[in-house]
Design a protein around this motif. Structure first.
Motif: not given
Length: 238
Positions: A47, A144, A195
């Motif tokens: 990320e 997520a 994410a």
């Protein structure tokens, strides 16, 4: 404020040779800090790398007449290669002294640099290790948030952390290109929340057929040419 660049007319993430291959080749270097005593978590590193790419693309130095703009244009005119290397200790300190942007996640630090010629890396980056970069998640990542962008990884591919970081960066870049100026500005002002998650195998066919930005790897390392690696699911693109 400089005008945001438009996306190239065709995707640079493909395995077939095309006119781009006749242009001088550039690469976007990313360096992840991996100290022996405290390596970052894998998902956080992925990320953080994706956000680093976005921060460079939206940086004033990469736009218009900025000091990095020519290098970025040369890079975008060829294949959009990204290479992730690892550093620790003095290696990391030397990397931080070079022009670039350091992005810090929960446990990860990634520095992104303006693109360089494929055979013209700065010596302090060229000697860093590129292969064998692998990391683990101490605990499975949480689900997520559907209200935020998600970069979905192909569940059928086994990629090193370094390879997956580059692929997450590709996915973030394709999402950036696909957004209009208003959506780009909103994402940037929010700090590029996102994410990275591995897709459910049962959901992967739907994602790849959804029309969302899809990364197809050129196959230079680790995986077969043409492999679908990432689907970029940004709420503004659904």
């Amino acid at each position: 404020m400089s005008q945001l660049p438009d996306a190239p007319g065709d995707s640079p993430f493909q395995d077939e040779r095309n006119a781009r291959d006749e242009a001088p080749q550039f690469v976007l270097p990313l360096v992840v800090r991996i100290e022996r005593s405290a390596p970052p978590a894998r998902t956080d590193a992925l990320e953080t790398a994706a956000r680093a790419v976005l921060l460079l693309l939206g940086d004033e130095r990469a736009l218009g007449d900025g000091e990095w703009a020519a290098a970025v244009r040369n890079w975008e005119d060829a294949r959009i290669r990204k290479v992730v290397r690892r550093a620790r200790g003095a290696e990391w300190r030397r990397a931080e002294a070079l022009p670039g942007i350091t992005v810090t996640g929960k446990s990860a630090e990634v520095r992104v640099f303006p693109p360089v010629p494929l055979d013209g890396w700065p010596k302090d980056l060229a000697k860093l290790q590129v292969s064998g970069t692998d990391l683990d998640d101490p605990e499975p990542p949480a689900g997520a948030d559907p209200a935020q962008p998600v970069l979905w990884l192909n569940p059928e591919l086994d990629m090193s952390a370094g390879k997956a970081m580059a692929q997450a960066g590709h996915g973030a870049q394709l999402a950036w290109w696909a957004l209009d100026d208003e959506a780009r500005a909103a994402w940037r002002e929010a700090g590029f929340p996102l994410a990275v998650r591995t897709a459910d195998p049962a959901d992967w066919p739907r994602l790849t057929g959804s029309g969302l930005p899809l990364v197809r790897d050129a196959g230079f390392t680790e995986i077969a040419p043409g492999s679908s690696t990432v689907v970029a699911d940004h709420p503004a693109l659904r």
